[in-house]
Design an enzyme around this catalytic site. Structure first.
Site, PDB file in Angstrom:
ATOM      1  N   THR A 193     -16.395 -24.136 -32.763  1.00 63.63           N
ATOM      2  CA  THR A 193     -15.117 -23.465 -33.028  1.00 63.63           C
ATOM      3  C   THR A 193     -14.517 -22.813 -31.781  1.00 63.63           C
ATOM      4  OG1 THR A 193     -16.209 -21.382 -33.558  1.00 63.63           O
ATOM      5  CG2 THR A 193     -15.769 -22.870 -35.402  1.00 63.63           C
ATOM      6  N   LYS A 194     -15.165 -22.948 -30.628  1.00 56.51           N
ATOM      7  CA  LYS A 194     -14.703 -22.202 -29.459  1.00 56.51           C
ATOM      8  C   LYS A 194     -13.549 -22.927 -28.751  1.00 56.51           C
ATOM      9  CE  LYS A 194     -17.572 -18.798 -29.969  1.00 56.51           C
ATOM     10  NZ  LYS A 194     -18.406 -19.250 -31.100  1.00 56.51           N
TER      11      LYS A 194
END
Ligand SMILES: Cc1ncc(COP(=O)(O)O)c(C=O)c1O
Length: 397
Positions: A193-194
């Site tokens: 998710t980064k």
């Protein structure tokens, strides 16, 4: 489910997830090329990713690992944190920032956040320093750099190391200086998710050659330099174990994704910045929604866009607000459940909710909205409309 009927009518069924990674043909080609190369684990791709990353942030050294958690653990080990030491960690973070301290039998000492930025409250750091304190781990919450001048000033005066948790903050700047070049060691995350991803992965950057060498060695079982080459033509079967290390190396498969993602990092950041600007504008006249503030002297990575509900103006709780958004097809998340509210930290260190009132209070109000480069204008509008609609339906009379 008071909003359900209206939601179905208004929004149809397309769900906007909280996050979708931006994976294009370049990443897919790069992985396939690596798979065909016959070399899957740490090798030339990981090396190239380290070099590209060090150049991108302007750091002397970059050590690629398989998570930010690993990078933080290696960083603390490299500067010599050990049993009995104390390390200052904000409570408004993910457990990774603090658990790494415990890996080394040291003690994480939690500090409250500022109620606006949700970054560590620098006024409270000094009160937490004791003769045992050895380091501070500032977490750049959501991608906004902490007040690093103040943190570095305290650290220098009290002889503390500064290990930055930059899991959210690629690319970001503090007063013109790139995150990754400010503290003693900076740790980034490339989990799914980064802001860029390698599936799972991380990077530690530093200008200190010895710490870089130590982290590199400890990331691969504490065996002698360039041990990863031992199966390559130019390598040798011989190696020596110098320390009891860890198994934290990044695969070339992950690095192959990371190399391509890094090339697009500026473009991704610009897209997130545009979405944040759209949300900021849209919620300017909605007093029920407190927008995230961005300090004027930073470049925010906008990994997260965290609103704080003004609950006094609403008839519903944060959890009900999240449910109502879900009914309207909008995925959200909460960053974070502060550490002092979790059973482990409560029971082990005796923390109570009142110990950190800003974080405890913020936790009741926060919601992270979707913010990622793949969002279309229509998606952004959908999120805005859904938030407005829930506010409208649940506003206090
Ligand atoms: C603030 C913070 N620090 C550290 C981490 C750990 O990152 P990783 O999953 O790469 O170990 C996360 C993960 O979400 C995080 O949010």
């Amino acid at each position: 489910m008071r909003h359900e009927g209206a939601a179905k009518q208004l929004w149809g069924t397309k769900f906007i997830p909280f996050h979708v990674p931006q994976i294009d043909e370049e990443e897919i080609r790069s992985v396939v090329e690596t798979l065909r190369s016959g070399w899957l684990t740490t090798g030339i791709k990981a090396k190239q990713f380290e070099e590209d990353f060090a150049r991108y942030v302007g750091a002397g050294h970059a050590v690629a690992v398989n998570s930010c958690t690993a990078a933080l653990h290696l960083a603390l080990e490299a500067v010599g944190i050990h049993e009995g030491d104390e390390v200052i960690v904000p409570t408004m973070t993910f457990t990774a920032s603090a658990e790494v301290v415990i890996y080394l039998k040291a003690k994480p000492v939690l500090v409250d956040c500022a109620s606006d930025t949700l970054n560590i409250d620098t006024d409270q750091i000094e009160r937490a320093v004791t003769p045992r304190t050895k380091a501070i781990i500032p977490v750049h919450f959501g991608g906004q750099p902490c007040d690093m001048d103040r943190i570095l000033e305290i650290a220098r005066r009290r002889h503390l190391f500064v290990i930055e948790d930059a899991a959210h903050s690629l690319p970001a700047k503090y007063r013109g200086q790139t995150v990754g070049t400010i503290g003693d060691i900076t740790c980034f995350s490339f989990s799914a998710t980064k802001t860029i991803t390698t599936g799972e992965g991380g990077m530690a950057t530093t200008d200190n050659r010895e710490w870089a060498a130590r982290m590199r060695m400890m990331s691969l079982h504490g065996i002698s330099h360039d041990a990863w080459k031992r199966y390559a033509k130019e390598g040798s079967w011989f190696y020596e174990v110098l320390r009891p290390g860890f198994k934290y190396n990044l695969t070339d498969i992950g690095a192959a994704i990371g190399i391509e993602q890094l090339k697009k990092c500026d473009g991704f950041a610009a897209a997130r910045m545009r979405i944040a600007a759209a949300y900021n504008e849209a919620f300017a006249e909605t007093p029920e929604i407190q927008r995230p503030i961005c300090a004027p002297d930073v470049q925010h990575a906008w990994h997260l866009y965290v609103i704080q509900l003004q609950l006094e103006r609403l008839r519903i709780t944060r959890d009900e607000f999240i449910e109502a958004l879900k009914e309207r097809g909008i995925g959200t998340s909460v960053h974070f459940i502060p550490l002092h509210l979790h059973p482990y930290y409560r029971n082990t260190f005796g923390y109570a909710p009142d110990d950190f009132p800003n974080a405890t209070e913020a936790y009741r109000r926060i919601i992270s909205l979707p913010i990622y480069p793949g969002m279309t204008e229509a998606d952004i509008d959908r999120v805005i409309q859904a938030v407005r609609d829930v506010v409208q339906a649940s506003r206090n009379p």
